[in-house]
Design an enzyme around this catalytic site. Sequence first.
Site, PDB file in Angstrom:
ATOM      1  N   HIS A 164       0.719  -1.160   0.192  1.00  0.00           N
ATOM      2  CA  HIS A 164      -0.026  -0.009   0.071  1.00  0.00           C
ATOM      3  C   HIS A 164       0.982   1.194   0.092  1.00  0.00           C
ATOM      4  CE1 HIS A 164      -3.884   2.084   1.576  1.00  0.00           C
ATOM      5  NE2 HIS A 164      -2.795   3.189   1.317  1.00  0.00           N
TER       6      HIS A 164
ATOM      7  N   HIS B 196       1.599   5.378  -1.352  1.00  0.00           N
ATOM      8  CA  HIS B 196       1.319   6.467  -2.297  1.00  0.00           C
ATOM      9  C   HIS B 196       2.258   7.205  -2.822  1.00  0.00           C
ATOM     10  CE1 HIS B 196      -2.825   6.658  -0.470  1.00  0.00           C
ATOM     11  NE2 HIS B 196      -2.181   6.016   0.459  1.00  0.00           N
ATOM     12  N   LEU B 197       2.476   7.209  -4.144  1.00  0.00           N
ATOM     13  CA  LEU B 197       3.684   7.907  -4.820  1.00  0.00           C
ATOM     14  C   LEU B 197       3.581   9.414  -5.328  1.00  0.00           C
ATOM     15  CD1 LEU B 197       5.295   4.998  -6.842  1.00  0.00           C
ATOM     16  CD2 LEU B 197       6.087   6.052  -4.672  1.00  0.00           C
ATOM     17  N   ARG B 198       2.204   9.811  -5.492  1.00  0.00           N
ATOM     18  CA  ARG B 198       1.970  11.171  -5.999  1.00  0.00           C
ATOM     19  C   ARG B 198       2.216  11.410  -7.569  1.00  0.00           C
ATOM     20  NH1 ARG B 198      -1.257  10.983  -1.510  1.00  0.00           N
ATOM     21  NH2 ARG B 198      -0.039  11.687   0.295  1.00  0.00           N
TER      22      ARG B 198
ATOM     23  N   ASN C  73      -5.063   7.540  -5.523  1.00  0.00           N
ATOM     24  CA  ASN C  73      -5.884   8.775  -5.067  1.00  0.00           C
ATOM     25  C   ASN C  73      -5.038  10.120  -5.528  1.00  0.00           C
ATOM     26  OD1 ASN C  73      -3.966   8.288  -3.246  1.00  0.00           O
ATOM     27  ND2 ASN C  73      -4.998   9.367  -1.545  1.00  0.00           N
TER      28      ASN C  73
ATOM     29  N   LYS D  33      -9.215   0.141  -5.760  1.00  0.00           N
ATOM     30  CA  LYS D  33      -9.241   0.820  -4.412  1.00  0.00           C
ATOM     31  C   LYS D  33     -10.381   1.528  -4.229  1.00  0.00           C
ATOM     32  CE  LYS D  33      -7.898   2.292  -0.545  1.00  0.00           C
ATOM     33  NZ  LYS D  33      -6.699   3.214  -0.228  1.00  0.00           N
TER      34      LYS D  33
ATOM     35  N   HIS E 190     -10.558   1.151   1.783  1.00  0.00           N
ATOM     36  CA  HIS E 190     -10.214   2.191   2.920  1.00  0.00           C
ATOM     37  C   HIS E 190     -11.532   1.928   3.934  1.00  0.00           C
ATOM     38  CE1 HIS E 190      -8.623   6.007   4.873  1.00  0.00           C
ATOM     39  NE2 HIS E 190      -9.683   5.863   5.417  1.00  0.00           N
TER      40      HIS E 190
ATOM     41  N   HIS F 187      -4.757  -0.967   5.708  1.00  0.00           N
ATOM     42  CA  HIS F 187      -4.139  -0.330   7.002  1.00  0.00           C
ATOM     43  C   HIS F 187      -5.169  -0.348   8.100  1.00  0.00           C
ATOM     44  CE1 HIS F 187      -6.833   2.728   5.459  1.00  0.00           C
ATOM     45  NE2 HIS F 187      -6.216   3.220   4.489  1.00  0.00           N
TER      46      HIS F 187
ATOM     47  N   ASP G 205       1.369   2.213   3.656  1.00  0.00           N
ATOM     48  CA  ASP G 205       0.608   3.578   3.477  1.00  0.00           C
ATOM     49  C   ASP G 205       1.518   4.865   3.495  1.00  0.00           C
ATOM     50  OD1 ASP G 205      -1.664   5.189   3.055  1.00  0.00           O
ATOM     51  OD2 ASP G 205      -2.550   4.731   4.849  1.00  0.00           O
TER      52      ASP G 205
ATOM     53  N   HIS H  99       3.601  14.284   2.192  1.00  0.00           N
ATOM     54  CA  HIS H  99       3.118  15.724   2.089  1.00  0.00           C
ATOM     55  C   HIS H  99       4.245  16.425   2.290  1.00  0.00           C
ATOM     56  CE1 HIS H  99      -1.246  14.606   1.888  1.00  0.00           C
ATOM     57  NE2 HIS H  99      -0.866  13.708   2.771  1.00  0.00           N
TER      58      HIS H  99
ATOM     59  N   ALA I 211      -3.340  14.675   6.121  1.00  0.00           N
ATOM     60  CA  ALA I 211      -3.155  13.290   6.809  1.00  0.00           C
ATOM     61  C   ALA I 211      -2.272  12.511   5.964  1.00  0.00           C
ATOM     62  CB  ALA I 211      -4.637  12.653   6.723  1.00  0.00           C
TER      63      ALA I 211
HETATM   64  O1  DOR Z   1      -3.429   9.311   6.135  1.00  0.00           O
HETATM   65  C1  DOR Z   1      -3.531   9.006   4.941  1.00  0.00           C
HETATM   66  N1  DOR Z   1      -3.015   9.678   3.962  1.00  0.00           N
HETATM   67  N2  DOR Z   1      -4.561   8.061   4.614  1.00  0.00           N
HETATM   68  C2  DOR Z   1      -5.158   7.850   3.311  1.00  0.00           C
HETATM   69  O2  DOR Z   1      -5.838   7.235   3.370  1.00  0.00           O
HETATM   70  C3  DOR Z   1      -4.599   8.668   2.421  1.00  0.00           C
HETATM   71  C4  DOR Z   1      -3.375   9.154   2.496  1.00  0.00           C
HETATM   72  C5  DOR Z   1      -2.912  10.210   1.617  1.00  0.00           C
HETATM   73  O3  DOR Z   1      -3.029  10.126   0.323  1.00  0.00           O
HETATM   74  O4  DOR Z   1      -2.257  11.120   1.961  1.00  0.00           O
HETATM   75 ZN    ZN Z   2      -3.245   4.762   1.750  1.00  0.00          ZN
END
Ligand code: DOR
Ligand code: ZN
Length: 331
Positions: free
Chosen positions: A13, A15-17, A41, A95, A132, A167, A239, A243, A255
């Site tokens: 899981h 996130h690479l942006r 996302n 997802k 999620h 998660h 996860d 940011h 988050a």
């Molecule tokens: O804390 C989180 N950040 N939970 C998520 O489900 C998404 C993630 C994000 O994409 O920043």
């Molecule tokens: Zn996530």
Amino acid sequence: MNKITLKSPVDMHLHLRQGDMLNNIAHLSAKYFANAVIMPNTVPAIADLDALDIYKQDIIKSFKFDNMTPMMSLFFRNYSEAELIKAKDKIFGIKLYPQGATTNSDSGVDNLDEAETTFKIMEELQIPLLVHGEQADDFVLDREKNFLPVYEHLAKKYPKLKISMEHITTAKALELLDRYENLLATVTLQHLSITLDDVAGGLFNPHLFCKPIAKRPEDRDALLNAALSAHPKLMFGSDSAPHPRSSKECCGCAAGVFSAPIALAYLVDIFDKNNSLQNLQAFISDNAVKNYGFKLLNKEITLEKKDFIIPNQYSDVVPFMAGNTINWSYV
Ligand code: DOR
Ligand code: ZN
């Protein structure tokens, strides 16, 4: 033991942006992981195959010296059978985000009843559903617990659909995991090692703030014990969700916990301190391959028992436990 070699670690899981963030941080996953399931996302979300192909190419281009197999996921919407037949070989799973549950989930699902046709097609085509699992507007500590009946409903109604509870953060979710054969689960590093006290019990720590939020000590302990004992349905999914520092250290903090470059060292440290190093390989790779049967990229990551001070930042992102010392470092 003073040295350990992990074979083909997998992040289930991640996130690479996009854009600069992707180019600045994706190589940090590729350095340590063989395969990773990539979350959709982005802005806009990855919700068709053209976007998915472009995103996958961008990801591969962003690795610097190392390679990693990105296992792509589509953002859940109602897909037709024709779309899913075309998608099947290009994706690991789909997802599902409840609308408004987390970062960039405004186009998530607001009525699960309307998603049933797509679930049925996914079950027939054997496309895993990644979820999620939080009830978006409920009291924050109860959001996961209140979502468990949805998992149960889906697990019963679609017995051949692999459903990954992403998660998980509670002992209750673990109990449910054991009750249905088609439920699987991922757990993050932070949910194995911190509680709500670390996030907000003293001065608020924005770098530990994520969704779902860390819960009670007994939840953390139940998750940790399951990971340490190589629970066969529980898999590591970082996860890791970068940011920029400016979006974390502010009012209305985003988050997400960024852990990709330090996760394996930290996990070795935890498993070692709990005399369970022999079970780490299952948790960080073998369970995932057994549960899903995908091809691993060959990679070996060796760590040694030597102090490692977690860097204060990678690019402009502050990692989990920045500045703390752990007892294992990458060789
Ligand atoms: O804390 C989180 N950040 N939970 C998520 O489900 C998404 C993630 C994000 O994409 O920043
Ligand atoms: Zn996530």
